[in-house]
Motif scaffolding. Structure first.
Motif, PDB file in Angstrom:
ATOM      1  N   VAL A   1       0.834  -1.202   0.000  1.00 21.58           N
ATOM      2  CA  VAL A   1       0.000   0.000   0.000  1.00 21.58           C
ATOM      3  C   VAL A   1       0.869   1.253   0.000  1.00 21.58           C
TER       4      VAL A   1
ATOM      5  N   MET B   1      -3.607   6.420   4.672  1.00 24.43           N
ATOM      6  CA  MET B   1      -4.930   5.836   4.443  1.00 24.43           C
ATOM      7  C   MET B   1      -6.004   6.570   5.246  1.00 24.43           C
TER       8      MET B   1
ATOM      9  N   SER C   1      -9.180   8.289   3.639  1.00 20.92           N
ATOM     10  CA  SER C   1     -10.506   7.994   4.204  1.00 20.92           C
ATOM     11  C   SER C   1     -11.289   9.279   4.424  1.00 20.92           C
TER      12      SER C   1
ATOM     13  N   THR D   1      -5.765  -9.154  -0.698  1.00 22.60           N
ATOM     14  CA  THR D   1      -6.515  -8.211   0.151  1.00 22.60           C
ATOM     15  C   THR D   1      -6.152  -6.755  -0.151  1.00 22.60           C
ATOM     16  N   THR D   2      -4.880  -6.482  -0.437  1.00 21.76           N
ATOM     17  CA  THR D   2      -4.483  -5.080  -0.609  1.00 21.76           C
ATOM     18  C   THR D   2      -4.914  -4.491  -1.945  1.00 21.76           C
TER      19      THR D   2
ATOM     20  N   PRO E   1      -7.483  -5.218  -4.128  1.00 28.63           N
ATOM     21  CA  PRO E   1      -8.899  -4.825  -4.195  1.00 28.63           C
ATOM     22  C   PRO E   1      -9.218  -3.646  -3.279  1.00 28.63           C
ATOM     23  N   SER E   2      -8.581  -3.588  -2.096  1.00 31.39           N
ATOM     24  CA  SER E   2      -8.834  -2.477  -1.172  1.00 31.39           C
ATOM     25  C   SER E   2      -8.382  -1.153  -1.766  1.00 31.39           C
ATOM     26  N   ILE E   3      -7.194  -1.144  -2.389  1.00 29.71           N
ATOM     27  CA  ILE E   3      -6.695   0.087  -3.010  1.00 29.71           C
ATOM     28  C   ILE E   3      -7.599   0.512  -4.164  1.00 29.71           C
ATOM     29  N   THR E   4      -8.077  -0.458  -4.943  1.00 28.68           N
ATOM     30  CA  THR E   4      -8.980  -0.145  -6.055  1.00 28.68           C
ATOM     31  C   THR E   4     -10.243   0.536  -5.551  1.00 28.68           C
ATOM     32  N   VAL E   5     -10.823   0.002  -4.473  1.00 27.10           N
ATOM     33  CA  VAL E   5     -12.033   0.600  -3.885  1.00 27.10           C
ATOM     34  C   VAL E   5     -11.737   2.007  -3.393  1.00 27.10           C
ATOM     35  N   PHE E   6     -10.613   2.186  -2.715  1.00 32.10           N
ATOM     36  CA  PHE E   6     -10.245   3.512  -2.211  1.00 32.10           C
ATOM     37  C   PHE E   6     -10.064   4.498  -3.356  1.00 32.10           C
TER      38      PHE E   6
END
Length: 484
Positions: free
Chosen positions: A36, A181, A185, A257-258, A260-265
């Protein structure tokens, strides 16, 4: 090595400390922080305009491209996860290309990376200095000497930190990743709140998301290229494979996990920008996040510039760490001076490799105009990704019995090779420049060093003396691994 004093020191270090080798100290959370921290740099805060610009201000197309870029990055990371679990070695792509495609191609990769990656670190350090000093100068330009001095100081602080303690470097990375992050957010949640409130001008841009002109194939490809640049760094965990705890489990889990999370963010942050600003305002803004903060949270808008500096610092720390592992692996294979492959006898860290890469980055900072030259090496990144994914395919057929704790669906690897080939040729075909020829000549020029010094093993006696003196000065010793 031919020096009795150095040989005696090496034996004493091994007898006192056991086997001299890198330790497995990187767990899941630290690995996630490195991925990340490397991906999320200044780009998403400062200027996420490229995708929207080449999408012809079409909001719907831009968001689809951001999603597609995240999927492609995940595909690449899954390919790397197979290689990282099957061959958990330092050096990332370099080690995998060397195993599958041979030493000459690996050397060309290393030769290019030793020029390109330190220049990238120098650019990050200068950008950090710009954002860190800007609040003290307001509208006035920051003195060049101050920027370069601060950039050098930060670069060497991180180089020394990474050379002394892997745990401390991982801790710094985790802290700065959490901070950046949190800032993302704030932007993402702020956009969601504004959408829920449902002001007409905020919602209208998404109700008619595809209402603008649809870009043609060349423009979509250029937007895609811009988006993938923002996801750059998904390959970073493979440089740490040798230091990851339980790599068979942690490397695939971290990747799955990282990314897909970065894509959503990234999607949420872009939606938030477009909720507050019009597409034209986004494209024309020099620092989109700062403009967003001035509109939404003017009383504490300073948080965003500070977050940009934090984000750059975290990305620089991660890049310094991984570059040290690359040069360390190259030296172990005889592609760089022997001293670079040695470990500090007290901390068991590749301190000479950190010093080597930091010195090169410092050279780029002093006459910072050199950094502009590396922009033309962008295609080399995707060339090496394509060669790495080709390595996966080659090893599948050449070494079918190689233990693979994780196996990616093979068509994914073929897809990544095709995408990489397209991204290598795209900038050359659409905007041909003579600099691309120079960059290609530079890459192939590495063979002029490979043939005499690696293939024919030409060696000079005085290098052994220099190595011995440096070994004693830095208190380092060659790594020593137990035989399998």
């Amino acid at each position: 090595m031919g020096n009795d004093g150095c040989d005696q020191v090496n034996e004493e270090n091994r007898s006192q400390n056991g086997e001299m080798q890198l330790k497995r100290t990187i767990g899941y959370f630290e690995g996630a922080s490195f991925i990340v921290g490397t991906i999320v740099g200044a780009g998403i805060f400062v200027s996420p305009t490229g995708v929207l610009k080449y999408s012809l201000l079409n909001v719907g197309v831009a968001l689809i491209i951001w999603t597609a870029c995240g999927i492609v990055s995940l595909m690449g990371a899954l390919c790397y996860a197979e290689l990282g679990t099957a061959l958990p070695l330092s050096g990332g792509e370099y080690s995998h290309i060397k195993r599958a495609l041979g030493s000459p191609l690996a050397f060309i990769f290393l030769w290019t990376a030793v020029f390109n990656k330190p220049a990238s670190n120098a650019a990050r350090a200068l950008l950090f200095a710009e954002y860190a000093t800007k609040p003290f100068y307001g509208e006035c330009p920051v003195p060049d000497v101050l920027k370069k001095s601060l950039a050098l100081a930060v670069l060497w602080c991180l180089g020394i930190l990474n050379g002394r303690s892997v745990k401390m470097a991982a801790w710094v990375q985790t802290v700065f990743t959490v901070l950046k992050m949190m800032a993302l957010s704030v932007i993402a949640v702020g956009g969601i709140v504004l959408l829920i409130r449902g002001r007409k001008e905020n919602v209208a841009r998404f109700e008619n998301a595809f209402g603008s002109e649809i870009p043609d194939a060349a423009q979509v490809a250029e937007a895609f290229y811009q988006g993938l640049y923002a996801y750059g760094g998904w390959w970073s965990l493979n440089y740490l494979s040798e230091e990851v705890k339980n790599p068979s489990r942690n490397i695939p889990l971290t990747v799955m996990t990282t990314l897909p999370s970065i894509t959503v963010f990234y999607l949420l942050v872009n939606i938030s920008y477009l909720t507050v600003l019009t597409p034209k305002e986004v494209v024309s803004s020099v620092a989109v996040a700062v403009t967003w903060a001035d509109r939404v949270i003017p009383s504490v808008a300073w948080i965003i510039p500070a977050s940009v500096a934090i984000s750059i610092f975290g990305a620089l720390n991660s890049s310094v760490f991984t570059l040290g592992r690359l040069t360390y692996a190259g030296s172990q294979s005889g592609h760089l001076p022997t001293i670079v492959s040695m470990l500090n006898v007290h901390h068991w860290t590749p301190a000479p490799a950190m010093i080597f890469s930091t010195v090169i980055a410092s050279i780029f900072i002093i006459p910072s105009d050199l950094i502009a030259l590396t922009n033309y090496f962008g295609f080399s990144v995707w060339l090496m990704i394509g060669l790495t994914c080709t390595s996966l395919i080659v090893l599948r057929y050449r070494e079918p019995n190689l233990h693979r704790p994780y196996k990616v669906f093979l068509p994914v690897a073929f897809g990544m090779v095709a995408i990489s080939l397209f991204l290598v040729l795209a900038p050359i075909v659409w905007s041909p420049k003579v600099q691309y020829i120079y960059a290609s000549i530079f890459m192939l020029g590495g063979l002029l060093l490979y043939v005499p010094f690696v293939h024919f093993k030409i060696h000079f006696a005085f290098i052994d003396k220099i190595t011995c003196y440096l070994q004693l000065l830095l208190e380092v010793s060659p790594p020593h691994y137990k035989s399998e």
